[in-house]
Each structure stands twice: as C-alpha cells, then as structure tokens.
Design an enzyme around this catalytic site. Structure first.
Site, PDB file in Angstrom:
ATOM      1  N   GLY A  46       0.467  -1.233   0.241  1.00 33.89           N
ATOM      2  CA  GLY A  46       0.073   0.052   0.092  1.00 33.89           C
ATOM      3  C   GLY A  46       1.122   1.321  -0.107  1.00 33.89           C
ATOM      4  N   GLN A  51       3.799  10.052   0.985  1.00 36.93           N
ATOM      5  CA  GLN A  51       4.278   8.995   0.716  1.00 36.93           C
ATOM      6  C   GLN A  51       5.562   9.805  -0.116  1.00 36.93           C
ATOM      7  OE1 GLN A  51       2.044   5.527   2.045  1.00 36.93           O
ATOM      8  NE2 GLN A  51       4.447   5.125   3.741  1.00 36.93           N
ATOM      9  N   CYS A  94       5.808   0.028   7.490  1.00 34.31           N
ATOM     10  CA  CYS A  94       5.374   1.299   6.180  1.00 34.31           C
ATOM     11  C   CYS A  94       6.915   1.392   5.853  1.00 34.31           C
ATOM     12  CB  CYS A  94       5.150   2.110   7.687  1.00 34.31           C
ATOM     13  SG  CYS A  94       4.461   3.639   7.210  1.00 34.31           S
ATOM     14  N   LEU A  95       6.195   1.886   4.485  1.00 33.21           N
ATOM     15  CA  LEU A  95       7.781   2.252   3.831  1.00 33.21           C
ATOM     16  C   LEU A  95       8.501   3.357   4.310  1.00 33.21           C
ATOM     17  CD1 LEU A  95       5.868   0.999   0.302  1.00 33.21           C
ATOM     18  CD2 LEU A  95       7.715   0.190   1.453  1.00 33.21           C
ATOM     19  N   HIS A 136      -4.583   1.740   7.737  1.00 34.75           N
ATOM     20  CA  HIS A 136      -3.454   2.078   7.765  1.00 34.75           C
ATOM     21  C   HIS A 136      -3.189   3.332   6.507  1.00 34.75           C
ATOM     22  CE1 HIS A 136       1.035   1.330   8.052  1.00 34.75           C
ATOM     23  NE2 HIS A 136       1.312   1.937   6.472  1.00 34.75           N
ATOM     24  N   GLU A 137      -3.710   3.129   5.565  1.00 29.31           N
ATOM     25  CA  GLU A 137      -3.084   4.496   4.327  1.00 29.31           C
ATOM     26  C   GLU A 137      -3.763   5.009   4.736  1.00 29.31           C
ATOM     27  OE1 GLU A 137      -0.696   4.266   2.975  1.00 29.31           O
ATOM     28  OE2 GLU A 137      -0.327   1.628   2.885  1.00 29.31           O
ATOM     29  N   HIS A 140      -2.620   7.731   6.861  1.00 25.59           N
ATOM     30  CA  HIS A 140      -1.532   8.628   6.069  1.00 25.59           C
ATOM     31  C   HIS A 140      -1.992   9.837   5.803  1.00 25.59           C
ATOM     32  CE1 HIS A 140       2.428   6.359   5.931  1.00 25.59           C
ATOM     33  NE2 HIS A 140       1.769   5.078   5.774  1.00 25.59           N
TER      34      HIS A 140
HETATM   35 ZN    ZN Z   1       2.828   3.252   5.471  1.00 24.57          ZN
END
Ligand code: ZN
Length: 174
Positions: A46, A51, A94-95, A136-137, A140
């Site tokens: 995701g 991000q 998380c990236l 989660h997204e 963000h």
């Molecule tokens: Zn993340």
C-alpha cells in the site's frame, strides 16, 4: 511512469493532512501510476500520495499473495463508513518507517466510500488484510503513522534512531 522517491520519518511532510481531490484529471492519473509503480518497486502492499510528498487524498493498494496475479486498487477521497467490533491484528510495517514493525489491532472489517480513477463514486466492503491496509493508508492521509500507536517513549526512541540513520546516509567523505 516512474518510481518516485519515498518520504521517510522524521520528515514533517508525513504529518500533513492531505486534501480531497475535486476532479480526477490527467495529473491525478499520472500520480496514481507513479504510486503503483513505486509501491511495487519497494515491495509494499500500500502507498499514500503523501509518502511521495504530495498531500492529496489518494491511496493505492495491492494485497494479492505473491503467487497471484497483480491487482492494484486505487482509492480517491476514501472514507470509512462502518467498522466491525471484531478486531484483527497484524505486524505492520511502513515504507516511510524503515525496519520497524508494530503489532496493531484494528477493526476486522470496514466499508469504504471512494472515487475511482474514472471519477465514479464507489463502495467496497473490506475484510482482513485489505481492511487493515486501507485503515493504515487512510491514517497517512490524516498525518497519522503506525508509531503513534506506541507509547511516547518507544515512539521517541524510533524517531531518534531513524534520524541518526538519515544523517549517516547523507554524510559523505570524498
Ligand atoms: Zn505506511
């Protein structure tokens, strides 16, 4: 299409609240392609536009198993409508927060209202991994990160560690 640079903690951009999209134009379509390509490149499941440093309410997901065919999903202006009382737990990474995994409990199912890439209003029932990733997204898009689920002490330790890593990466001797 191109893989874009990921923004990581402690960059304050990640704390910005993303703005809704009024019209899905060519710019948004290009951004969605970049998001999908960047997500696959970094082996994530995701990614939110913020991000990449772009505060727009757009997320992409692909929760297919490794041996299954790729199935990228895109959600514009996603809003969670119903959440289940039943919870599920995953170790979430998380990236934007390298090498950090946090055990998080979230509602097992949820309904999401969103706009698709063609500008059409849609509804989707999400369960399990899809439900977790989506939540989660969407976090963000509101400037919330998985480290916010931790105590302040643990959170500060992770930020400190990642800040140091960042400094070391930038430091060069030539
Ligand atoms: Zn993340």
């Amino acid at each position: 299409m191109a893989v874009q640079k990921l923004i990581t903690v402690p960059d304050e951009i990640l704390r910005k609240k993303s703005k809704p999209i009024e019209k899905v134009s060519i710019n948004e379509k290009k951004l969605i392609k970049d998001l999908i390509e960047t997500m696959y490149y970094h082996k994530g499941i995701g990614l939110a536009a913020i991000q990449l440093g772009i505060p727009k309410r757009i997320i992409v997901l692909d929760v297919q198993q490794k041996d299954e065919k790729k199935k990228p999903l895109c959600f514009i202006n996603p809003v969670i409508k119903n959440i289940s009382k039943e919870k599920s737990r995953y170790e979430e990474g998380c990236l934007s927060i390298p090498n950090t995994f946090i055990d998080i409990e979230r509602p097992k199912t949820c309904d999401v209202e969103f706009i698709d890439i063609d500008g059409k209003k849609k509804n989707m029932e999400c369960d399990g991994l899809l439900s977790t990733c989506l939540q989660h997204e969407i976090n963000h898009l509101d400037g919330k990160l998985i480290i916010d689920f931790l105590s302040k002490l643990k959170k500060d330790l992770i930020i400190k560690k990642l800040s140091k890593t960042k400094q070391n990466t930038d430091r060069i001797v030539v």
